[in-house]
Design a protein around this motif. Structure first.
Motif, short mmCIF file in Angstrom:
data_model
loop_
_atom_site.label_atom_id
_atom_site.label_comp_id
_atom_site.label_asym_id
_atom_site.label_seq_id
_atom_site.Cartn_x
_atom_site.Cartn_y
_atom_site.Cartn_z
N HIS A 112 25.99 24.04 -51.25
CA HIS A 112 26.36 22.91 -50.39
C HIS A 112 26.21 21.60 -51.15
O HIS A 112 27.07 20.72 -51.08
CB HIS A 112 25.49 22.93 -49.13
N LEU A 113 25.13 21.48 -51.91
CA LEU A 113 24.89 20.28 -52.72
C LEU A 113 26.01 20.11 -53.74
O LEU A 113 26.60 19.02 -53.88
CB LEU A 113 23.54 20.40 -53.42
N ARG A 114 26.34 21.18 -54.43
CA ARG A 114 27.36 21.14 -55.48
C ARG A 114 28.72 20.78 -54.89
O ARG A 114 29.48 20.01 -55.47
CB ARG A 114 27.41 22.50 -56.18
N MET A 115 29.03 21.30 -53.71
CA MET A 115 30.35 21.10 -53.13
C MET A 115 30.51 19.74 -52.43
O MET A 115 31.60 19.17 -52.44
CB MET A 115 30.66 22.23 -52.14
N TYR A 116 29.45 19.23 -51.82
CA TYR A 116 29.61 18.06 -50.96
C TYR A 116 28.84 16.82 -51.37
O TYR A 116 29.00 15.77 -50.75
CB TYR A 116 29.21 18.43 -49.53
N GLU A 117 28.00 16.89 -52.39
CA GLU A 117 27.20 15.72 -52.76
C GLU A 117 28.07 14.55 -53.17
O GLU A 117 27.85 13.41 -52.72
CB GLU A 117 26.23 16.08 -53.89
N ARG A 118 29.07 14.79 -54.00
CA ARG A 118 29.94 13.69 -54.46
C ARG A 118 30.71 13.07 -53.29
O ARG A 118 30.85 11.86 -53.21
CB ARG A 118 30.89 14.18 -55.53
N LEU A 119 31.20 13.92 -52.42
CA LEU A 119 31.92 13.42 -51.25
C LEU A 119 31.01 12.55 -50.39
O LEU A 119 31.40 11.47 -49.94
CB LEU A 119 32.47 14.58 -50.42
N ASP A 120 29.78 12.98 -50.20
CA ASP A 120 28.83 12.19 -49.42
C ASP A 120 28.53 10.86 -50.11
O ASP A 120 28.43 9.83 -49.44
CB ASP A 120 27.53 12.96 -49.20
N ASP A 121 28.42 10.89 -51.43
CA ASP A 121 28.19 9.64 -52.17
C ASP A 121 29.34 8.66 -51.95
O ASP A 121 29.12 7.47 -51.72
CB ASP A 121 28.01 9.91 -53.66
N VAL A 122 30.56 9.15 -52.01
CA VAL A 122 31.72 8.29 -51.81
C VAL A 122 31.74 7.75 -50.39
O VAL A 122 31.92 6.55 -50.16
CB VAL A 122 33.02 9.07 -52.12
N ARG A 123 31.56 8.63 -49.43
CA ARG A 123 31.61 8.21 -48.04
C ARG A 123 30.47 7.27 -47.69
O ARG A 123 30.64 6.35 -46.90
CB ARG A 123 31.57 9.43 -47.12
N SER A 124 29.30 7.48 -48.26
CA SER A 124 28.14 6.65 -47.94
C SER A 124 28.21 5.27 -48.59
O SER A 124 27.63 4.32 -48.08
CB SER A 124 26.85 7.33 -48.41
N SER A 125 28.92 5.17 -49.72
CA SER A 125 28.92 3.91 -50.45
C SER A 125 30.02 2.95 -50.01
O SER A 125 30.02 1.80 -50.41
CB SER A 125 29.02 4.18 -51.94
N ARG A 126 30.97 3.35 -49.19
CA ARG A 126 32.02 2.42 -48.77
C ARG A 126 31.69 1.80 -47.43
O ARG A 126 30.99 2.38 -46.61
CB ARG A 126 33.37 3.10 -48.77
N ARG A 127 32.22 0.63 -47.23
CA ARG A 127 31.92 -0.12 -46.00
C ARG A 127 32.74 0.37 -44.82
O ARG A 127 32.28 0.30 -43.68
CB ARG A 127 32.22 -1.60 -46.21
#
Length: 139
Positions: A112-127
């Motif tokens: 789960h970390l490998r598959m979704y961590e980057r997506l969460d980083d992108v989604r969390s960092s935008r306004r």
């Protein structure tokens, strides 16, 4: 309130709190795997104690026989020893199953970390807010 467990069909999905955010899923998987690790440790301790009690009970049966007590007590003590030994074997088998399940849970967390961590980083960092899941589905 009943103390009995409510039965679910074997193919029914597990109940959840409905919070499917990345960090919530990671936390849930981590807690689940940790609880399984703890249960496996407790079962290992229980196995050692049960096996030890089975051996001591077997020794006690020998002492009872050597003391020329009624044979029924020797037989009953031997029966307890065999039952404890069998239970210890079953506890060991359960411990192995729990360890295997904990390993699978740890692997699920890593996947789960490998598959979704980057997506969460992108989604969390935008306004800008993102649509809720299912927004783009056509009905």
């Amino acid at each position: 309130m009943s103390s009995e467990l409510a039965r679910r069909p074997a193919n029914a999905p597990a109940l959840s709190d409905g919070d499917n955010r990345y960090k919530s899923v990671q936390l849930a998987l981590k807690k689940f795997a940790g609880a399984l690790d703890s249960a496996a440790d407790e079962l290992a301790i229980l196995h050692v104690r049960m096996a030890g009690n089975a051996e001591r009970t077997e020794t006690l049966a020998g002492h009872i026989a050597h003391a020329d007590l009624d044979p029924k007590f020797v037989e009953l003590t031997n029966t307890v020893s065999v039952a404890l030994g069998g239970a210890a074997v079953d506890v060991k088998r359960l411990q192995q199953t729990v360890q295997d399940t904990a390993s699978t849970a740890h692997e699920a967390q890593r996947s789960h970390l490998r598959m979704y961590e980057r997506l969460d980083d992108v989604r969390s960092s935008r306004r800008e807010r993102t649509p809720k899941p299912g927004f783009f589905e056509r009905r």
